[in-house]
Design an enzyme around this catalytic site. Structure first.
Site, PDB file in Angstrom:
ATOM      1  N   LYS A 175      22.039 -79.551 -52.519  1.00 27.50           N
ATOM      2  CA  LYS A 175      21.476 -78.213 -52.653  1.00 27.50           C
ATOM      3  C   LYS A 175      20.152 -78.274 -53.406  1.00 27.50           C
ATOM      4  O   LYS A 175      20.030 -78.995 -54.392  1.00 27.50           O
ATOM      5  CB  LYS A 175      22.455 -77.299 -53.388  1.00 27.50           C
ATOM      6  CG  LYS A 175      23.735 -77.022 -52.601  1.00 27.50           C
ATOM      7  CD  LYS A 175      24.631 -76.061 -53.341  1.00 27.50           C
ATOM      8  CE  LYS A 175      25.872 -75.739 -52.522  1.00 27.50           C
ATOM      9  NZ  LYS A 175      26.764 -74.795 -53.222  1.00 27.50           N
ATOM     10  N   HIS A 217      34.915 -79.806 -46.210  1.00 29.56           N
ATOM     11  CA  HIS A 217      34.913 -79.607 -47.657  1.00 29.56           C
ATOM     12  C   HIS A 217      36.239 -80.053 -48.270  1.00 29.56           C
ATOM     13  O   HIS A 217      36.286 -80.415 -49.447  1.00 29.56           O
ATOM     14  CB  HIS A 217      34.635 -78.144 -47.984  1.00 29.56           C
ATOM     15  CG  HIS A 217      33.651 -77.968 -49.099  1.00 29.56           C
ATOM     16  ND1 HIS A 217      32.338 -78.386 -49.027  1.00 29.56           N
ATOM     17  CD2 HIS A 217      33.793 -77.452 -50.358  1.00 29.56           C
ATOM     18  CE1 HIS A 217      31.716 -78.121 -50.160  1.00 29.56           C
ATOM     19  NE2 HIS A 217      32.573 -77.555 -50.984  1.00 29.56           N
ATOM     20  N   TYR A 230      38.898 -79.481 -60.346  1.00 27.02           N
ATOM     21  CA  TYR A 230      39.725 -80.570 -59.824  1.00 27.02           C
ATOM     22  C   TYR A 230      40.740 -81.051 -60.850  1.00 27.02           C
ATOM     23  O   TYR A 230      41.770 -81.616 -60.481  1.00 27.02           O
ATOM     24  CB  TYR A 230      38.838 -81.729 -59.364  1.00 27.02           C
ATOM     25  CG  TYR A 230      37.909 -81.308 -58.254  1.00 27.02           C
ATOM     26  CD1 TYR A 230      38.408 -81.014 -56.992  1.00 27.02           C
ATOM     27  CD2 TYR A 230      36.546 -81.167 -58.472  1.00 27.02           C
ATOM     28  CE1 TYR A 230      37.570 -80.588 -55.979  1.00 27.02           C
ATOM     29  CE2 TYR A 230      35.702 -80.746 -57.462  1.00 27.02           C
ATOM     30  CZ  TYR A 230      36.220 -80.465 -56.214  1.00 27.02           C
ATOM     31  OH  TYR A 230      35.392 -80.039 -55.217  1.00 27.02           O
ATOM     32  N   ARG A 283      35.885 -83.526 -49.232  1.00 21.81           N
ATOM     33  CA  ARG A 283      35.130 -83.592 -50.492  1.00 21.81           C
ATOM     34  C   ARG A 283      36.060 -83.310 -51.672  1.00 21.81           C
ATOM     35  O   ARG A 283      36.008 -84.004 -52.703  1.00 21.81           O
ATOM     36  CB  ARG A 283      33.987 -82.583 -50.432  1.00 21.81           C
ATOM     37  CG  ARG A 283      33.134 -82.461 -51.701  1.00 21.81           C
ATOM     38  CD  ARG A 283      31.968 -81.534 -51.397  1.00 21.81           C
ATOM     39  NE  ARG A 283      31.279 -81.074 -52.588  1.00 21.81           N
ATOM     40  CZ  ARG A 283      30.285 -81.734 -53.198  1.00 21.81           C
ATOM     41  NH1 ARG A 283      29.899 -82.897 -52.723  1.00 21.81           N
ATOM     42  NH2 ARG A 283      29.682 -81.225 -54.261  1.00 21.81           N
ATOM     43  N   HIS A 316      27.190 -81.970 -58.696  1.00 21.01           N
ATOM     44  CA  HIS A 316      27.342 -80.660 -59.320  1.00 21.01           C
ATOM     45  C   HIS A 316      26.344 -80.509 -60.459  1.00 21.01           C
ATOM     46  O   HIS A 316      26.184 -81.414 -61.280  1.00 21.01           O
ATOM     47  CB  HIS A 316      28.760 -80.483 -59.874  1.00 21.01           C
ATOM     48  CG  HIS A 316      29.778 -80.239 -58.813  1.00 21.01           C
ATOM     49  ND1 HIS A 316      31.124 -80.462 -58.998  1.00 21.01           N
ATOM     50  CD2 HIS A 316      29.652 -79.788 -57.531  1.00 21.01           C
ATOM     51  CE1 HIS A 316      31.783 -80.149 -57.898  1.00 21.01           C
ATOM     52  NE2 HIS A 316      30.915 -79.738 -56.999  1.00 21.01           N
ATOM     53  N   ARG A 327      28.858 -83.046 -48.820  1.00 22.29           N
ATOM     54  CA  ARG A 327      29.042 -81.804 -48.083  1.00 22.29           C
ATOM     55  C   ARG A 327      28.721 -82.041 -46.609  1.00 22.29           C
ATOM     56  O   ARG A 327      28.040 -83.006 -46.249  1.00 22.29           O
ATOM     57  CB  ARG A 327      28.128 -80.705 -48.632  1.00 22.29           C
ATOM     58  CG  ARG A 327      28.303 -80.421 -50.117  1.00 22.29           C
ATOM     59  CD  ARG A 327      27.273 -79.417 -50.584  1.00 22.29           C
ATOM     60  NE  ARG A 327      27.402 -79.106 -52.012  1.00 22.29           N
ATOM     61  CZ  ARG A 327      26.765 -79.759 -52.983  1.00 22.29           C
ATOM     62  NH1 ARG A 327      25.946 -80.773 -52.679  1.00 22.29           N
ATOM     63  NH2 ARG A 327      26.928 -79.416 -54.247  1.00 22.29           N
TER      64      ARG A 327
END
Length: 346
Positions: free
Chosen positions: A185, A292, A327, A295, A318, A161
């Site tokens: 995150k 993004h 995806y 990414r 994730h 990110r």
């Protein structure tokens, strides 16, 4: 013995109390929950918007009928469905906090319906577009083309990110092992791999361009500091100039980061977005392309090349594989387009 002073109780208005509740909630998510800085900023922005809608009405007296008008207020603010959903979630979490603190007995925010969202497929560049984008920063055209190429290579090679890229430090990059460490995150640490092109671009930036940029930024900072000292009569040298005289760089805290701005400081996430958009527009890519998108392209191209979905999940960081599964939809949509274009009876 002096006479004991009597304290008179102070009354706090409802408006002041509600401001204190917001302050306490933001401290709670930042220090007790230890949520990411960007998450805390999002909570703050969402709840400030909620307070603007609230006006003078007391939170404990809100009914579900009154609170049901809040989504309409958000739509009038021209917010996207995803932003409306996030604002409603912020209000639910805030009310849950107030209920836990004993401010509210009944949490009417839990009765708010969830905002229905469209499932949007991410913007993805083709391998050919990626190849053109990575070499678009050109000598003689772009002042920091070496740095910009290294950044673009890192974005695509790692799938990180924007916030993760700008926070990578020099000590986190291990070129001899072809990988680097990033923090996603919730400050979750993961190791991401670097391809040969990314390693060569970063080594060129590290050896040729970065030291020159730091040297120039130190000289400019020293010159500005001397001018400021002259304006105040040169009564005392600032700690920054004293460090410079001892040979320490003026941007010592920023110099530890892998990618720097022209002033030798840590790059902001917004600056990275502007950088990617500039080069994307120059190769004729859609205006929606952002860091993004690189990414998304990273994940999509891995799956198209035969990578396992679980492996892609780990590389992207994730928490849930359901997030990674989008995806597969991107890949299937392309196969569908190929079928419609080439099959004789499509």
């Amino acid at each position: 013995m002096p006479q004991r002073r009597t304290l008179t109780p102070q009354t706090v208005s409802l408006a002041d109390s509600q401001r204190l509740w917001l302050r306490d909630f933001l401290r709670y998510v930042a220090y007790e929950r230890q949520l990411a800085k960007n998450t805390c900023f999002a909570y703050r922005a969402d709840l400030i918007r909620f307070y603007r809608w609230l006006a003078d009405r007391p939170i404990p007296g809100l009914t579900i009928q009154q609170l049901a008008d809040f989504p309409a207020f958000l739509r009038d603010q021209k917010l996207s469905p995803s932003s409306i959903a996030r604002n409603l979630t912020s209000v639910r979490v805030f009310f849950r906090f107030l209920q836990g603190e004993g401010v509210l007995q009944n949490n009417v925010a839990e009765l708010l319906g969830a905002q229905k969202q469209w499932e949007r497929l991410p913007s993805v560049l083709t391998p050919g577009q990626i190849d053109r984008l990575l070499v678009e920063p050109q000598p003689g055209v772009d002042e920091f083309w070496i740095r910009d190429r290294a950044i673009l290579e890192f974005c695509y090679a790692t799938g990180c990110r924007a916030s993760e890229i700008v926070n990578i430090k020099l000590e986190d990059v291990w070129l001899d092992r072809a990988c680097c460490r990033c923090f996603g995150k919730g400050s979750k640490e993961r190791i991401v791999h670097l391809g040969e092109s990314a390693i060569l671009a970063f080594r060129k930036w590290l050896e040729e361009s970065r030291p020159v940029l730091l040297e120039h930024s130190e000289a400019r900072a020293a010159h500005r500091q001397v001018e400021r000292n002259d304006l105040v009569g040169n009564l005392s040298l600032s700690p920054r100039l004293q460090r410079l005289k001892r040979g320490a760089p003026p941007n010592q805290g920023s110099a530890v980061y892998a990618f720097l701005t022209r002033s030798g400081r840590k790059m902001r996430r917004e600056a990275l977005w502007e950088l990617v958009k500039k080069y994307a527009l120059r190769i004729g890519a859609p205006s929606s392309i952002s860091p993004h998108s690189l990414r998304h392209s990273f994940a999509t191209h891995l799956l198209q090349g035969g990578a396992d979905l679980r492996q892609v999940q780990e590389m992207l960081g994730h928490e849930s594989i359901a997030t990674t599964q989008i995806y597969t939809h991107v890949d299937m949509s392309r196969l569908h387009d190929v079928y419609l274009k080439n099959h004789p009876r499509s």
